[in-house]
Enzyme design. Structure first.
Site, PDB file in Angstrom:
ATOM      1  N   GLU A 284      40.216  14.291  46.526  1.00  0.00           N
ATOM      2  CA  GLU A 284      40.184  15.734  46.724  1.00  0.00           C
ATOM      3  C   GLU A 284      41.406  16.208  47.518  1.00  0.00           C
ATOM      4  OE1 GLU A 284      35.902  17.537  46.569  1.00  0.00           O
ATOM      5  OE2 GLU A 284      36.644  17.884  48.585  1.00  0.00           O
ATOM      6  N   HIS A 305      33.680  -8.432  35.943  1.00  0.00           N
ATOM      7  CA  HIS A 305      33.044  -8.746  34.657  1.00  0.00           C
ATOM      8  C   HIS A 305      32.897  -7.507  33.777  1.00  0.00           C
ATOM      9  CE1 HIS A 305      31.989 -12.908  35.869  1.00  0.00           C
ATOM     10  NE2 HIS A 305      32.163 -12.358  37.060  1.00  0.00           N
ATOM     11  N   LYS A 419      33.005  25.811  39.914  1.00  0.00           N
ATOM     12  CA  LYS A 419      31.926  26.640  40.479  1.00  0.00           C
ATOM     13  C   LYS A 419      31.937  28.025  39.846  1.00  0.00           C
ATOM     14  CE  LYS A 419      31.700  24.512  45.049  1.00  0.00           C
ATOM     15  NZ  LYS A 419      32.048  24.671  46.444  1.00  0.00           N
TER      16      LYS A 419
END
Ligand code: PA5
Length: 428
Positions: A284, A305, A419
């Site tokens: 961020e 893996h 948002k």
């Protein structure tokens, strides 16, 4: 103590590339110290440590002690910087199974209705002793308006209102900004207890404020050691930050050379959440205006893996950051078996820690040979003090590295974009 080793990353750079990046990192550190860079009004995470507030630590400790004595369940309701730091420290220091003290449950960190419904049903279930559960909730939101958290809190609050009409004010603790926001309105209306997030400390830099410290203390972790670990790192780096600058320089120069992904990893599964905290702190902060490496968190050897093939041999866009622990717990030793049917007697006499260490050494050697520049961040022990040191080290590193990229480390304009689209669709 924490040691940074960038030698296996630096060798992918020419001296000139490194030296130029190192000069940038030095300038960036001055920008942090002189408070004349982008977002300088958000540097309060440094002031917390230069002038520690012992009274707050004491207040948080006594509140947490009361909760530990009375709660079966402690809900931490928050998202992003409002819960990742607490979770990182708690997961790193708690046992894998059967922890003492209240069960800590996270909420408000996504929008799953199923999760919330099942959580409320779980709260209804009686304890082993056949008693109703004693539930406490710490809702954490600096803005007080984040949808995931606010909506979950509405449901949890309403359940708690029905359940504990007489003790609600003792059971709900709000951590939010000093003024403004919907959460402050609820605090005024219901007289909930409140802790303040300093105005000049952003979410992802707030773990050493009540945001992180109350949940961490409720988990039974010594917040004084954690906090003063960070203070000691602050003091050390104010004097001498050479290795941090080398690290910032290496990461910056590797980015400029085309490394686009930083795989943050550890061979200690209890550090997965610490990787999550770091992922947010870096991602961020640096990911703006087309800049920044994508921070990807993995846990080894598990993910060797699944992702090991790509890291070893896929597109050469990856660098790796290994978080290692010198002296980790877990004393199981492999014994010699009479019949060596599983073929494992070659490990006889070794502890899991030693085997895990060889796995780390083998992996880093292979990855470096495969063209992956690798940084090692080693904590000599996993305890509260060293995690405190780690937290500040990475907060300062993030600021310095982002300023080298000419990025504001402290805002998150891109988060606002999702948002506003979402709120439009929801008819807000
Ligand atoms: O780092 C940040 O600022 C964000 O991750 C916030 O912590 C997150 O969006 C939650 O915000 P708030 O605490 O306002 O609910």
């Amino acid at each position: 103590m924490i040691k940074l080793d960038v030698s296996r990353a630096k060798k992918f750079l020419t001296d000139e590339e490194f030296d130029q990046a190192r000069d940038k990192a030095s300038e960036a550190l001055m920008t942090v110290k002189e408070r004349n860079g982008k977002g300088a009004e958000w540097l309060g995470w440094r002031d917390l440590l230069s002038d520690p507030n012992d009274a707050i630590l004491e207040q948080l400790h006594s509140m947490a002690t009361k909760i530990r004595e009375n709660a079966d369940v402690f809900i931490v309701c928050g998202i992003g910087g409002s819960y990742l730091g607490a979770r990182a420290v708690i997961d790193a220091l708690a046992s894998f199974f059967g922890n003492k003290g209240p069960e800590i449950i996270y909420a408000g960190h996504h929008m799953s209705g199923q999760y919330l419904e099942e959580l409320l049903a779980y709260l209804e279930e009686l304890t082993k002793d056949g008693e109703p559960k004693s539930v406490y909730c710490n809702v954490i939101s600096k803005s007080g308006t984040t949808l995931e958290t606010a909506l979950s809190f509405r449901f949890i609050r309403s359940w708690m209102q029905d359940q504990y009409p007489d003790t609600l004010q003792d059971r709900i603790i709000c951590t939010t900004s000093s003024v403004g926001g919907a959460l402050n309105k609820l605090v005024d209306q219901y007289r909930f207890q409140k802790f303040v997030i300093p105005d000049d400390v952003g979410g992802r830099f707030s773990v050493l404020t009540p945001v992180g410290l109350l949940p961490i203390a409720v988990a039974g972790i010594d917040i004084r050691s954690l906090f003063y670990g960070a203070v000691s790192k602050y003091e050390e780096l104010e004097e001498e930050a050479g290795s941090l600058l080398d690290y910032a320089a290496v990461k910056y120069a590797l980015f400029k050379k085309g490394k686009a992904v930083d795989v943050i990893t550890s061979f200690e599964p209890q550090l997965a959440s610490l990787g999550g905290w770091l992922q947010q702190l870096l991602g961020e902060s640096e990911g703006k205006g087309g800049e920044g490496m994508f921070p990807a968190v993995t846990t080894y050897s598990t993910d060797l893996h699944s992702l090991g093939q790509f890291i070893q041999d896929g597109a050469r866009i990856v660098m790796e950051t290994f978080i290692t622990v010198g002296d980790s717990k877990g004393g199981l030793t492999v014994k010699e078996a009479e019949e060596n049917n599983d073929g494992l007697n070659y490990l006889a006499g070794m502890t899991f820690h030693e085997i895990n260490k060889r796995a780390f050494e083998g992996t880093i050697q292979a990855h470096v040979k495969g063209g992956v520049p690798s940084v090692v961040v080693n904590l000599d022990k996993l305890n509260a003090q060293h995690l405190g040191e780690f937290i500040y080290l990475y907060e300062l590193f993030t600021a310095v590295y982002c300023y080298s990229l000419n990025v504001n480390p402290f805002n998150q304009p891109g988060v606002e974009d999702y948002k506003s689209e979402m709120y439009q669709l929801l008819g807000k």
